[in-house]
Design an enzyme around this catalytic site. Sequence first.
Site, short mmCIF file in Angstrom:
data_model
loop_
_atom_site.label_atom_id
_atom_site.label_comp_id
_atom_site.label_asym_id
_atom_site.label_seq_id
_atom_site.Cartn_x
_atom_site.Cartn_y
_atom_site.Cartn_z
CE LYS B 80 -3.90 2.03 2.57
NZ LYS B 80 -4.75 1.91 3.78
CB SER B 160 -8.08 3.79 2.70
OG SER B 160 -7.24 3.15 3.66
CB SER B 184 -8.56 1.17 5.70
OG SER B 184 -9.21 2.40 5.60
#
Lengths: 95, 494
Positions: B80, B160, B184
Amino acid sequence: MSLDKATVRSIAALARVHVPEEELEHLAGELSRILGWIEQLNEVATAGVEPMTSVVEMRLRMRADEVTDGGLQEEVLADAPERAGPFFAVPKVVE
Amino acid sequence: MAAAALTGLGLAGARDGLRAKRFSARELAQAHLAAMETGRALNAFITETPERALAAADRSDARIARGEARPLEGLPIAIKDLFCTKGVLTTAGSHILEGFAPPYESTVTANLWRDGAVMLGKTNLDEFAMGSSNMTSAYGAVANPWRRTGDNRPLVPGGSSGGSAAAVAARLALGATGTDTGGSIRQPAAFCGIVGLKPTYGRCSRFGIVAFASSLDQAGPLARSVRDCALLLRSMAGFDPRDSTSVERPVPDYEAALTGGIRGLKVGIPREYRVEGMAAEIEEIWGRGVAWLKAAGAEIREIALPHTRYALPTYYIIAPAEASSNLARYDGVRYGLRVPAESLEEMYERTRGAGFGKEVRRRILIGTYVLSAGYYDAYYLKAQRVRALIARDFAEAFREVDAVLAPTAPSAAFAQGEKMDDPVQMYLNDVFTVPTSLAGLPGISVPAGLSAEGLPLGLQVIGRPFDEETVLRAAGVLEAAAGFDHRPSFLASS
Protein backbone atom coordinates in the site's frame (compact mmCIF):
# COMPACT_ATOMS: atom_id res chain seq x y z
CA MET A 1 -24.42 22.78 15.47
CA SER A 2 -24.71 24.66 12.25
CA LEU A 3 -21.64 26.39 10.86
CA ASP A 4 -21.90 29.55 8.79
CA LYS A 5 -19.56 30.72 6.07
CA ALA A 6 -17.61 32.99 8.38
CA THR A 7 -16.92 30.14 10.82
CA VAL A 8 -15.74 27.86 8.02
CA ARG A 9 -13.50 30.66 6.76
CA SER A 10 -11.93 31.02 10.19
CA ILE A 11 -11.48 27.24 10.70
CA ALA A 12 -9.83 27.07 7.29
CA ALA A 13 -7.49 29.88 8.32
CA LEU A 14 -6.63 28.05 11.54
CA ALA A 15 -5.94 24.89 9.55
CA ARG A 16 -3.90 26.87 6.98
CA VAL A 17 -5.94 25.47 4.12
CA HIS A 18 -7.04 27.81 1.39
CA VAL A 19 -10.73 27.37 0.54
CA PRO A 20 -12.01 29.35 -2.46
CA GLU A 21 -14.76 31.79 -1.48
CA GLU A 22 -17.30 30.09 -3.77
CA GLU A 23 -16.87 26.74 -2.00
CA LEU A 24 -17.48 28.06 1.52
CA GLU A 25 -21.27 27.85 1.40
CA HIS A 26 -21.35 24.23 0.25
CA LEU A 27 -18.63 23.23 2.71
CA ALA A 28 -20.51 24.90 5.57
CA GLY A 29 -23.53 22.74 4.72
CA GLU A 30 -21.46 19.54 4.62
CA LEU A 31 -19.62 20.22 7.84
CA SER A 32 -22.85 21.19 9.60
CA ARG A 33 -24.43 17.91 8.56
CA ILE A 34 -21.44 15.92 9.85
CA LEU A 35 -21.38 17.82 13.14
CA GLY A 36 -25.16 17.45 13.52
CA TRP A 37 -24.78 13.70 13.09
CA ILE A 38 -21.91 13.59 15.57
CA GLU A 39 -23.97 15.36 18.20
CA GLN A 40 -25.90 12.19 19.02
CA LEU A 41 -22.98 11.52 21.39
CA ASN A 42 -24.66 13.95 23.79
CA GLU A 43 -27.14 11.16 24.57
CA VAL A 44 -24.40 9.06 26.17
CA ALA A 45 -23.90 9.43 29.90
CA THR A 46 -20.14 9.77 30.42
CA ALA A 47 -19.90 11.32 33.87
CA GLY A 48 -16.98 9.77 35.71
CA VAL A 49 -15.62 7.99 32.62
CA GLU A 50 -11.92 8.63 32.01
CA PRO A 51 -11.16 9.78 28.45
CA MET A 52 -9.34 7.00 26.57
CA THR A 53 -6.06 8.17 25.09
CA SER A 54 -4.58 4.77 24.30
CA VAL A 55 -6.09 1.34 23.79
CA VAL A 56 -2.90 -0.39 24.85
CA GLU A 57 -2.30 -0.56 28.56
CA MET A 58 1.35 0.28 28.62
CA ARG A 59 3.83 2.72 30.04
CA LEU A 60 6.19 4.55 27.78
CA ARG A 61 9.58 2.89 27.82
CA MET A 62 12.83 4.51 28.81
CA ARG A 63 15.74 3.90 26.53
CA ALA A 64 19.43 4.31 26.83
CA ASP A 65 20.56 7.83 25.92
CA GLU A 66 22.78 6.93 23.03
CA VAL A 67 23.23 7.78 19.37
CA THR A 68 21.55 5.10 17.26
CA ASP A 69 21.88 6.59 13.80
CA GLY A 70 23.12 9.68 12.04
CA GLY A 71 25.48 10.70 9.27
CA LEU A 72 22.57 10.61 6.82
CA GLN A 73 22.90 14.15 5.53
CA GLU A 74 22.73 13.27 1.84
CA GLU A 75 19.71 11.01 2.32
CA VAL A 76 17.87 13.57 4.41
CA LEU A 77 18.52 16.29 1.84
CA ALA A 78 17.54 14.14 -1.13
CA ASP A 79 13.94 15.45 -1.13
CA ALA A 80 14.88 19.08 -0.50
CA PRO A 81 13.35 21.42 -3.09
CA GLU A 82 16.61 23.38 -2.98
CA ARG A 83 19.77 23.07 -0.98
CA ALA A 84 22.67 25.28 -0.04
CA GLY A 85 25.61 23.04 0.70
CA PRO A 86 24.64 20.76 3.58
CA PHE A 87 21.45 22.76 4.34
CA PHE A 88 17.84 22.97 3.17
CA ALA A 89 17.29 26.22 1.29
CA VAL A 90 13.68 27.25 1.95
CA PRO A 91 11.58 30.41 1.93
CA LYS A 92 12.13 32.49 5.04
CA VAL A 93 9.97 30.91 7.78
CA VAL A 94 11.17 32.87 10.81
CA GLU A 95 10.67 36.63 10.77
CA MET B 1 4.56 -24.04 -15.18
CA ALA B 2 2.23 -21.69 -17.10
CA ALA B 3 2.19 -18.07 -15.97
CA ALA B 4 -1.55 -18.11 -15.18
CA ALA B 5 -1.00 -21.13 -12.96
CA LEU B 6 1.72 -19.21 -11.11
CA THR B 7 -0.43 -16.16 -10.40
CA GLY B 8 -3.24 -18.46 -9.30
CA LEU B 9 -1.18 -19.95 -6.49
CA GLY B 10 -1.48 -18.74 -2.95
CA LEU B 11 1.49 -17.49 -0.96
CA ALA B 12 1.81 -20.81 0.84
CA GLY B 13 1.50 -22.75 -2.42
CA ALA B 14 4.07 -20.55 -4.16
CA ARG B 15 6.44 -20.91 -1.22
CA ASP B 16 6.19 -24.68 -1.41
CA GLY B 17 6.64 -24.63 -5.19
CA LEU B 18 9.76 -22.48 -4.93
CA ARG B 19 11.27 -24.73 -2.28
CA ALA B 20 10.54 -27.81 -4.41
CA LYS B 21 12.14 -25.93 -7.38
CA ARG B 22 9.08 -26.45 -9.56
CA PHE B 23 9.61 -22.87 -10.78
CA SER B 24 11.99 -20.04 -10.02
CA ALA B 25 11.40 -16.80 -8.13
CA ARG B 26 12.20 -14.97 -11.38
CA GLU B 27 9.45 -16.88 -13.23
CA LEU B 28 7.05 -16.13 -10.40
CA ALA B 29 7.91 -12.42 -10.45
CA GLN B 30 7.70 -12.27 -14.26
CA ALA B 31 4.26 -13.89 -14.23
CA HIS B 32 3.02 -11.27 -11.80
CA LEU B 33 4.63 -8.35 -13.63
CA ALA B 34 2.93 -9.53 -16.83
CA ALA B 35 -0.36 -9.84 -14.95
CA MET B 36 0.06 -6.28 -13.66
CA GLU B 37 0.40 -5.08 -17.27
CA THR B 38 -2.83 -6.75 -18.33
CA GLY B 39 -4.54 -5.45 -15.20
CA ARG B 40 -3.57 -1.79 -15.59
CA ALA B 41 -7.17 -0.78 -16.32
CA LEU B 42 -7.96 -1.52 -12.66
CA ASN B 43 -5.56 1.30 -11.62
CA ALA B 44 -4.56 -0.79 -8.62
CA PHE B 45 -0.94 0.42 -8.65
CA ILE B 46 0.37 3.96 -8.38
CA THR B 47 3.97 2.85 -8.94
CA GLU B 48 5.19 -0.42 -10.45
CA THR B 49 8.71 -1.53 -9.55
CA PRO B 50 9.52 -4.28 -12.08
CA GLU B 51 13.33 -3.89 -12.10
CA ARG B 52 13.46 -4.03 -8.35
CA ALA B 53 11.17 -7.08 -8.34
CA LEU B 54 13.35 -8.99 -10.81
CA ALA B 55 16.56 -8.12 -8.99
CA ALA B 56 15.06 -9.28 -5.68
CA ALA B 57 13.75 -12.45 -7.33
CA ASP B 58 17.23 -13.25 -8.65
CA ARG B 59 18.68 -12.84 -5.17
CA SER B 60 15.95 -15.14 -3.87
CA ASP B 61 16.78 -17.77 -6.49
CA ALA B 62 20.40 -17.65 -5.41
CA ARG B 63 19.41 -18.13 -1.78
CA ILE B 64 17.05 -20.98 -2.59
CA ALA B 65 19.86 -22.64 -4.56
CA ARG B 66 22.13 -22.32 -1.52
CA GLY B 67 19.43 -23.80 0.71
CA GLU B 68 19.08 -20.52 2.61
CA ALA B 69 15.45 -19.67 1.88
CA ARG B 70 13.82 -17.28 4.34
CA PRO B 71 10.11 -17.50 5.33
CA LEU B 72 8.78 -15.40 2.40
CA GLU B 73 11.66 -16.06 0.01
CA GLY B 74 10.83 -14.97 -3.54
CA LEU B 75 7.14 -14.27 -2.91
CA PRO B 76 5.88 -11.24 -4.90
CA ILE B 77 3.64 -8.88 -2.96
CA ALA B 78 2.22 -5.39 -3.31
CA ILE B 79 2.66 -2.57 -0.80
CA LYS B 80 0.00 0.00 0.00
CA ASP B 81 1.40 3.39 -0.96
CA LEU B 82 1.13 4.57 2.63
CA PHE B 83 4.26 2.63 3.66
CA CYS B 84 7.51 4.50 3.19
CA THR B 85 9.83 2.60 0.90
CA LYS B 86 13.36 3.89 0.71
CA GLY B 87 14.06 5.63 -2.59
CA VAL B 88 10.69 4.63 -4.07
CA LEU B 89 7.98 7.25 -4.61
CA THR B 90 5.54 7.23 -1.70
CA THR B 91 2.42 9.30 -2.27
CA ALA B 92 -0.25 8.37 0.32
CA GLY B 93 -2.59 8.90 -2.65
CA SER B 94 -2.11 12.65 -2.30
CA HIS B 95 -0.77 15.45 -4.49
CA ILE B 96 0.83 17.03 -1.47
CA LEU B 97 3.52 14.31 -1.39
CA GLU B 98 4.31 14.76 -5.07
CA GLY B 99 7.80 13.53 -5.85
CA PHE B 100 8.47 12.30 -2.31
CA ALA B 101 10.94 9.41 -2.20
CA PRO B 102 11.47 8.61 1.48
CA PRO B 103 15.04 8.38 2.73
CA TYR B 104 14.02 5.51 5.00
CA GLU B 105 12.02 2.28 5.03
CA SER B 106 8.96 1.51 7.16
CA THR B 107 9.54 -1.20 9.74
CA VAL B 108 6.76 -3.43 8.38
CA THR B 109 8.16 -3.41 4.84
CA ALA B 110 11.71 -3.81 6.16
CA ASN B 111 10.49 -6.91 8.03
CA LEU B 112 8.96 -8.29 4.83
CA TRP B 113 12.21 -7.78 2.85
CA ARG B 114 14.22 -9.27 5.73
CA ASP B 115 12.11 -12.40 5.27
CA GLY B 116 12.67 -12.52 1.51
CA ALA B 117 9.46 -11.03 0.07
CA VAL B 118 9.66 -9.33 -3.35
CA MET B 119 8.04 -5.92 -3.96
CA LEU B 120 5.97 -5.60 -7.17
CA GLY B 121 4.90 -2.01 -6.61
CA LYS B 122 2.96 0.47 -4.52
CA THR B 123 -0.82 0.24 -4.52
CA ASN B 124 -3.45 2.91 -4.86
CA LEU B 125 -5.48 4.05 -1.85
CA ASP B 126 -7.89 6.70 -0.67
CA GLU B 127 -5.96 9.92 -0.06
CA PHE B 128 -4.15 9.60 3.28
CA ALA B 129 -6.23 6.42 3.80
CA MET B 130 -9.36 8.54 4.30
CA GLY B 131 -12.19 6.79 2.53
CA SER B 132 -14.16 3.61 2.00
CA SER B 133 -14.24 3.53 -1.79
CA ASN B 134 -10.79 4.47 -3.10
CA MET B 135 -12.58 7.34 -4.86
CA THR B 136 -10.62 10.01 -2.97
CA SER B 137 -7.19 9.07 -4.38
CA ALA B 138 -5.40 11.84 -6.24
CA TYR B 139 -4.22 9.06 -8.57
CA GLY B 140 -7.73 8.13 -9.69
CA ALA B 141 -10.32 5.56 -8.71
CA VAL B 142 -9.54 1.85 -8.55
CA ALA B 143 -11.91 -0.61 -10.23
CA ASN B 144 -13.03 -3.67 -8.33
CA PRO B 145 -12.24 -6.76 -10.43
CA TRP B 146 -15.77 -7.95 -9.62
CA ARG B 147 -18.84 -6.79 -11.56
CA ARG B 148 -22.51 -7.31 -10.80
CA THR B 149 -24.14 -10.09 -12.79
CA GLY B 150 -25.47 -8.60 -16.02
CA ASP B 151 -24.23 -5.10 -15.22
CA ASN B 152 -20.96 -3.80 -16.54
CA ARG B 153 -20.65 -0.64 -14.45
CA PRO B 154 -17.33 -0.44 -12.58
CA LEU B 155 -17.62 -0.96 -8.84
CA VAL B 156 -15.45 0.36 -6.05
CA PRO B 157 -12.98 -2.04 -4.41
CA GLY B 158 -13.69 -0.49 -1.01
CA GLY B 159 -11.14 1.53 0.85
CA SER B 160 -8.84 2.74 1.88
CA SER B 161 -6.63 -0.25 0.95
CA GLY B 162 -8.57 -0.57 -2.33
CA GLY B 163 -5.58 -0.96 -4.65
CA SER B 164 -4.12 -3.72 -2.48
CA ALA B 165 -7.44 -5.59 -2.34
CA ALA B 166 -8.07 -5.24 -6.09
CA ALA B 167 -4.51 -6.36 -6.93
CA VAL B 168 -4.76 -9.48 -4.79
CA ALA B 169 -8.28 -10.36 -5.99
CA ALA B 170 -7.29 -9.96 -9.67
CA ARG B 171 -4.19 -12.16 -9.18
CA LEU B 172 -1.74 -9.30 -9.79
CA ALA B 173 -0.02 -10.07 -6.47
CA LEU B 174 0.03 -13.04 -4.11
CA GLY B 175 -0.62 -10.81 -1.13
CA ALA B 176 -0.42 -7.19 -0.08
CA THR B 177 -0.03 -4.92 2.88
CA GLY B 178 -2.82 -2.66 4.02
CA THR B 179 -3.54 -0.35 6.89
CA ASP B 180 -6.76 -0.19 8.86
CA THR B 181 -7.86 2.86 10.83
CA GLY B 182 -11.62 2.24 10.84
CA GLY B 183 -12.02 -0.70 8.47
CA SER B 184 -9.57 0.02 5.66
CA ILE B 185 -8.30 -3.57 5.42
CA ARG B 186 -11.44 -5.52 6.27
CA GLN B 187 -13.99 -3.62 4.17
CA PRO B 188 -11.99 -3.75 0.89
CA ALA B 189 -11.17 -7.42 1.55
CA ALA B 190 -14.93 -8.08 1.85
CA PHE B 191 -15.73 -6.05 -1.30
CA CYS B 192 -13.09 -7.90 -3.34
CA GLY B 193 -13.74 -11.43 -2.06
CA ILE B 194 -10.40 -11.92 -0.27
CA VAL B 195 -9.15 -12.21 3.32
CA GLY B 196 -7.95 -9.16 5.25
CA LEU B 197 -6.68 -9.00 8.81
CA LYS B 198 -6.38 -5.98 11.08
CA PRO B 199 -4.14 -7.00 13.98
CA THR B 200 -4.32 -5.69 17.54
CA TYR B 201 -3.20 -2.08 17.91
CA GLY B 202 0.51 -2.28 18.77
CA ARG B 203 1.12 -5.63 17.05
CA CYS B 204 2.75 -4.14 13.93
CA SER B 205 5.01 -1.13 14.06
CA ARG B 206 3.64 2.13 12.70
CA PHE B 207 7.15 3.48 12.05
CA GLY B 208 7.36 4.72 8.47
CA ILE B 209 3.64 4.46 7.76
CA VAL B 210 2.26 7.84 6.73
CA ALA B 211 0.17 8.76 9.78
CA PHE B 212 -3.59 9.28 9.57
CA ALA B 213 -5.02 8.76 13.09
CA SER B 214 -2.20 7.55 15.27
CA SER B 215 -4.29 6.02 18.07
CA LEU B 216 -6.11 3.83 15.51
CA ASP B 217 -3.75 3.13 12.57
CA GLN B 218 -2.59 -0.47 12.30
CA ALA B 219 -0.93 -2.39 9.47
CA GLY B 220 -2.09 -5.81 8.36
CA PRO B 221 -2.11 -8.30 5.47
CA LEU B 222 -4.52 -8.91 2.58
CA ALA B 223 -4.33 -12.25 0.77
CA ARG B 224 -6.50 -14.91 -0.84
CA SER B 225 -6.56 -17.30 2.11
CA VAL B 226 -6.48 -17.24 5.89
CA ARG B 227 -3.22 -19.21 5.83
CA ASP B 228 -1.59 -16.63 3.55
CA CYS B 229 -2.62 -13.84 5.93
CA ALA B 230 -1.11 -15.81 8.82
CA LEU B 231 2.12 -16.16 6.86
CA LEU B 232 2.37 -12.43 6.11
CA LEU B 233 1.41 -11.33 9.60
CA ARG B 234 4.18 -13.39 11.15
CA SER B 235 6.72 -11.38 9.18
CA MET B 236 5.01 -7.99 9.50
CA ALA B 237 4.44 -8.15 13.27
CA GLY B 238 6.93 -7.56 16.03
CA PHE B 239 8.31 -5.11 18.53
CA ASP B 240 9.94 -1.97 17.23
CA PRO B 241 11.71 0.46 19.55
CA ARG B 242 11.05 3.21 16.98
CA ASP B 243 7.28 3.07 17.60
CA SER B 244 6.45 4.00 21.19
CA THR B 245 3.09 2.17 20.94
CA SER B 246 4.61 -1.02 19.56
CA VAL B 247 4.14 -3.83 22.06
CA GLU B 248 7.03 -5.97 23.20
CA ARG B 249 5.79 -9.52 23.07
CA PRO B 250 6.82 -12.52 21.04
CA VAL B 251 5.31 -13.13 17.59
CA PRO B 252 3.64 -16.55 17.49
CA ASP B 253 3.74 -18.91 14.53
CA TYR B 254 0.31 -17.90 13.26
CA GLU B 255 0.22 -20.63 10.63
CA ALA B 256 0.48 -23.21 13.40
CA ALA B 257 -2.69 -21.76 14.93
CA LEU B 258 -4.72 -22.98 11.96
CA THR B 259 -5.62 -26.32 13.48
CA GLY B 260 -9.24 -26.20 12.36
CA GLY B 261 -10.28 -27.12 15.89
CA ILE B 262 -12.76 -24.74 17.51
CA ARG B 263 -14.72 -27.25 19.59
CA GLY B 264 -15.95 -25.49 22.70
CA LEU B 265 -14.93 -22.04 21.43
CA LYS B 266 -17.46 -19.51 22.71
CA VAL B 267 -18.54 -17.16 19.95
CA GLY B 268 -20.57 -14.04 20.64
CA ILE B 269 -23.23 -12.62 18.34
CA PRO B 270 -23.73 -8.92 19.16
CA ARG B 271 -27.41 -8.10 19.05
CA GLU B 272 -26.72 -4.40 18.39
CA TYR B 273 -25.16 -5.31 15.04
CA ARG B 274 -28.62 -6.13 13.69
CA VAL B 275 -28.89 -2.56 12.51
CA GLU B 276 -32.08 -1.11 11.12
CA GLY B 277 -32.49 -1.51 7.41
CA MET B 278 -29.77 -4.15 7.18
CA ALA B 279 -29.94 -5.98 3.86
CA ALA B 280 -31.60 -9.38 4.15
CA GLU B 281 -28.69 -11.06 2.39
CA ILE B 282 -26.21 -9.69 4.93
CA GLU B 283 -28.33 -11.07 7.74
CA GLU B 284 -28.61 -14.34 5.87
CA ILE B 285 -24.85 -14.78 5.36
CA TRP B 286 -24.30 -13.92 9.02
CA GLY B 287 -26.76 -16.68 9.97
CA ARG B 288 -24.87 -19.09 7.74
CA GLY B 289 -21.64 -18.16 9.52
CA VAL B 290 -23.24 -18.91 12.87
CA ALA B 291 -24.36 -22.32 11.58
CA TRP B 292 -20.88 -23.13 10.24
CA LEU B 293 -19.20 -22.33 13.55
CA LYS B 294 -21.84 -24.26 15.47
CA ALA B 295 -21.36 -27.27 13.21
CA ALA B 296 -17.64 -27.15 13.99
CA GLY B 297 -18.37 -27.37 17.69
CA ALA B 298 -18.43 -23.71 18.75
CA GLU B 299 -20.87 -22.51 21.39
CA ILE B 300 -22.88 -19.55 20.17
CA ARG B 301 -24.03 -16.88 22.60
CA GLU B 302 -25.84 -13.63 22.12
CA ILE B 303 -23.88 -10.75 23.60
CA ALA B 304 -24.52 -7.06 24.19
CA LEU B 305 -22.27 -4.27 22.93
CA PRO B 306 -24.57 -1.43 24.01
CA HIS B 307 -22.54 1.52 22.73
CA THR B 308 -22.19 0.19 19.19
CA ARG B 309 -24.35 2.89 17.60
CA TYR B 310 -22.10 5.61 18.99
CA ALA B 311 -18.94 4.16 17.49
CA LEU B 312 -19.16 5.95 14.13
CA PRO B 313 -19.78 9.46 15.51
CA THR B 314 -17.01 8.86 18.05
CA TYR B 315 -14.67 7.81 15.28
CA TYR B 316 -15.56 10.88 13.21
CA ILE B 317 -14.33 13.11 16.02
CA ILE B 318 -11.21 11.19 17.03
CA ALA B 319 -9.91 10.30 13.57
CA PRO B 320 -10.25 13.81 12.04
CA ALA B 321 -8.82 15.40 15.20
CA GLU B 322 -5.71 13.23 15.02
CA ALA B 323 -5.55 13.67 11.25
CA SER B 324 -5.63 17.46 11.49
CA SER B 325 -2.61 17.32 13.81
CA ASN B 326 -0.74 14.69 11.81
CA LEU B 327 -1.27 16.48 8.50
CA ALA B 328 -0.08 19.81 9.89
CA ARG B 329 3.41 18.74 8.85
CA TYR B 330 2.61 19.14 5.13
CA ASP B 331 3.55 22.77 4.71
CA GLY B 332 5.41 22.78 1.39
CA VAL B 333 8.70 23.76 2.99
CA ARG B 334 11.11 20.83 2.96
CA TYR B 335 9.57 18.21 0.65
CA GLY B 336 6.53 17.51 -1.50
CA LEU B 337 4.33 20.04 -3.25
CA ARG B 338 4.90 23.77 -2.83
CA VAL B 339 2.71 26.52 -4.26
CA PRO B 340 4.78 29.72 -4.11
CA ALA B 341 3.10 32.85 -2.76
CA GLU B 342 3.90 36.37 -1.56
CA SER B 343 3.75 35.66 2.16
CA LEU B 344 4.66 32.60 4.17
CA GLU B 345 1.10 32.28 5.48
CA GLU B 346 -0.24 32.33 1.95
CA MET B 347 2.31 29.75 0.81
CA TYR B 348 1.09 27.35 3.50
CA GLU B 349 -2.55 27.95 2.67
CA ARG B 350 -2.12 27.69 -1.11
CA THR B 351 0.08 24.60 -0.85
CA ARG B 352 -2.37 22.82 1.43
CA GLY B 353 -5.40 24.06 -0.50
CA ALA B 354 -3.98 22.67 -3.75
CA GLY B 355 -2.32 19.58 -2.27
CA PHE B 356 -5.22 18.10 -0.32
CA GLY B 357 -8.35 16.66 -1.94
CA LYS B 358 -11.90 17.37 -0.81
CA GLU B 359 -12.32 14.52 1.70
CA VAL B 360 -8.98 15.21 3.36
CA ARG B 361 -9.80 18.91 3.52
CA ARG B 362 -13.19 18.11 5.08
CA ARG B 363 -11.58 15.99 7.76
CA ILE B 364 -8.84 18.50 8.51
CA LEU B 365 -11.50 21.17 8.99
CA ILE B 366 -13.67 18.95 11.21
CA GLY B 367 -10.59 18.00 13.22
CA THR B 368 -9.46 21.61 13.57
CA TYR B 369 -12.94 22.60 14.69
CA VAL B 370 -13.38 19.88 17.34
CA LEU B 371 -9.94 20.65 18.75
CA SER B 372 -10.39 24.41 18.77
CA ALA B 373 -10.71 26.46 21.92
CA GLY B 374 -14.18 26.19 23.42
CA TYR B 375 -15.08 22.96 21.61
CA TYR B 376 -12.34 20.61 22.78
CA ASP B 377 -14.24 19.35 25.83
CA ALA B 378 -17.62 19.12 24.13
CA TYR B 379 -16.34 17.12 21.18
CA TYR B 380 -12.90 15.62 21.63
CA LEU B 381 -12.97 14.76 25.33
CA LYS B 382 -16.55 13.55 25.00
CA ALA B 383 -15.52 11.24 22.15
CA GLN B 384 -12.59 9.88 24.14
CA ARG B 385 -14.97 9.08 27.00
CA VAL B 386 -17.43 7.29 24.71
CA ARG B 387 -14.47 5.44 23.22
CA ALA B 388 -13.65 4.14 26.69
CA LEU B 389 -17.22 2.84 26.99
CA ILE B 390 -17.03 1.13 23.60
CA ALA B 391 -13.80 -0.60 24.64
CA ARG B 392 -15.38 -1.55 27.95
CA ASP B 393 -18.34 -3.17 26.12
CA PHE B 394 -15.89 -5.46 24.33
CA ALA B 395 -13.87 -6.18 27.47
CA GLU B 396 -17.05 -7.27 29.24
CA ALA B 397 -18.20 -9.38 26.29
CA PHE B 398 -14.81 -11.12 26.19
CA ARG B 399 -15.37 -12.30 29.72
CA GLU B 400 -18.19 -14.45 28.31
CA VAL B 401 -16.90 -15.33 24.85
CA ASP B 402 -13.61 -16.03 23.05
CA ALA B 403 -14.50 -14.39 19.74
CA VAL B 404 -17.23 -12.34 18.10
CA LEU B 405 -18.83 -13.01 14.71
CA ALA B 406 -20.32 -10.14 12.70
CA PRO B 407 -20.74 -9.03 9.10
CA THR B 408 -17.82 -7.01 7.73
CA ALA B 409 -19.82 -4.38 5.84
CA PRO B 410 -23.51 -3.48 5.57
CA SER B 411 -23.56 -4.06 1.79
CA ALA B 412 -21.62 -5.54 -1.10
CA ALA B 413 -19.43 -3.31 -3.29
CA PHE B 414 -21.23 -0.31 -4.78
CA ALA B 415 -20.73 1.47 -8.09
CA GLN B 416 -18.10 4.17 -8.61
CA GLY B 417 -19.77 7.51 -7.96
CA GLU B 418 -22.46 6.12 -5.65
CA LYS B 419 -22.67 7.52 -2.10
CA MET B 420 -20.50 10.46 -3.12
CA ASP B 421 -23.00 13.26 -2.43
CA ASP B 422 -23.34 12.69 1.28
CA PRO B 423 -20.22 12.10 3.40
CA VAL B 424 -22.29 10.57 6.23
CA GLN B 425 -23.71 7.91 3.87
CA MET B 426 -20.16 6.98 2.89
CA TYR B 427 -19.07 6.84 6.54
CA LEU B 428 -21.83 4.28 7.32
CA ASN B 429 -19.86 1.69 5.33
CA ASP B 430 -17.66 1.21 8.37
CA VAL B 431 -20.44 0.65 10.90
CA PHE B 432 -19.28 -2.93 11.68
CA THR B 433 -15.53 -2.32 11.53
CA VAL B 434 -15.09 0.96 13.41
CA PRO B 435 -16.03 -0.35 16.90
CA THR B 436 -13.21 -2.93 16.72
CA SER B 437 -10.75 -0.22 15.67
CA LEU B 438 -11.76 2.07 18.52
CA ALA B 439 -11.22 -0.82 20.95
CA GLY B 440 -7.87 -1.71 19.32
CA LEU B 441 -8.91 -5.34 18.78
CA PRO B 442 -7.90 -7.79 16.05
CA GLY B 443 -10.46 -8.45 13.32
CA ILE B 444 -10.44 -10.46 10.11
CA SER B 445 -12.75 -10.51 7.10
CA VAL B 446 -13.30 -13.78 5.26
CA PRO B 447 -15.28 -14.13 2.00
CA ALA B 448 -18.39 -16.13 2.88
CA GLY B 449 -20.63 -16.10 -0.17
CA LEU B 450 -22.13 -14.06 -2.98
CA SER B 451 -24.91 -11.49 -2.95
CA ALA B 452 -27.94 -11.85 -5.21
CA GLU B 453 -26.07 -9.59 -7.65
CA GLY B 454 -23.10 -11.95 -7.70
CA LEU B 455 -20.78 -9.93 -5.47
CA PRO B 456 -18.69 -11.22 -2.55
CA LEU B 457 -19.86 -10.74 1.03
CA GLY B 458 -17.53 -10.95 4.01
CA LEU B 459 -17.85 -12.16 7.58
CA GLN B 460 -15.76 -10.70 10.36
CA VAL B 461 -14.23 -12.46 13.35
CA ILE B 462 -13.13 -10.22 16.21
CA GLY B 463 -10.89 -11.38 19.06
CA ARG B 464 -9.29 -10.40 22.33
CA PRO B 465 -6.22 -8.16 22.29
CA PHE B 466 -3.21 -10.06 20.87
CA ASP B 467 -5.29 -13.17 20.27
CA GLU B 468 -4.84 -13.17 16.50
CA GLU B 469 -4.41 -16.94 16.77
CA THR B 470 -8.02 -17.55 17.80
CA VAL B 471 -9.21 -15.05 15.20
CA LEU B 472 -7.26 -16.87 12.48
CA ARG B 473 -8.36 -20.29 13.67
CA ALA B 474 -12.06 -19.36 13.64
CA ALA B 475 -11.60 -17.60 10.29
CA GLY B 476 -10.03 -20.78 8.92
CA VAL B 477 -13.10 -22.76 9.94
CA LEU B 478 -15.40 -20.23 8.22
CA GLU B 479 -13.21 -20.32 5.12
CA ALA B 480 -13.31 -24.11 4.92
CA ALA B 481 -17.07 -24.22 5.48
CA ALA B 482 -17.83 -21.43 2.99
CA GLY B 483 -15.66 -23.02 0.31
CA PHE B 484 -15.64 -19.66 -1.48
CA ASP B 485 -14.18 -20.46 -4.91
CA HIS B 486 -15.95 -17.86 -7.03
CA ARG B 487 -13.83 -15.86 -9.43
CA PRO B 488 -14.05 -12.13 -10.17
CA SER B 489 -15.12 -10.98 -13.66
CA PHE B 490 -11.62 -9.69 -14.28
CA LEU B 491 -8.73 -12.06 -13.73
CA ALA B 492 -5.33 -11.10 -15.03
CA SER B 493 -4.26 -13.36 -17.84
CA SER B 494 -0.53 -13.28 -18.19
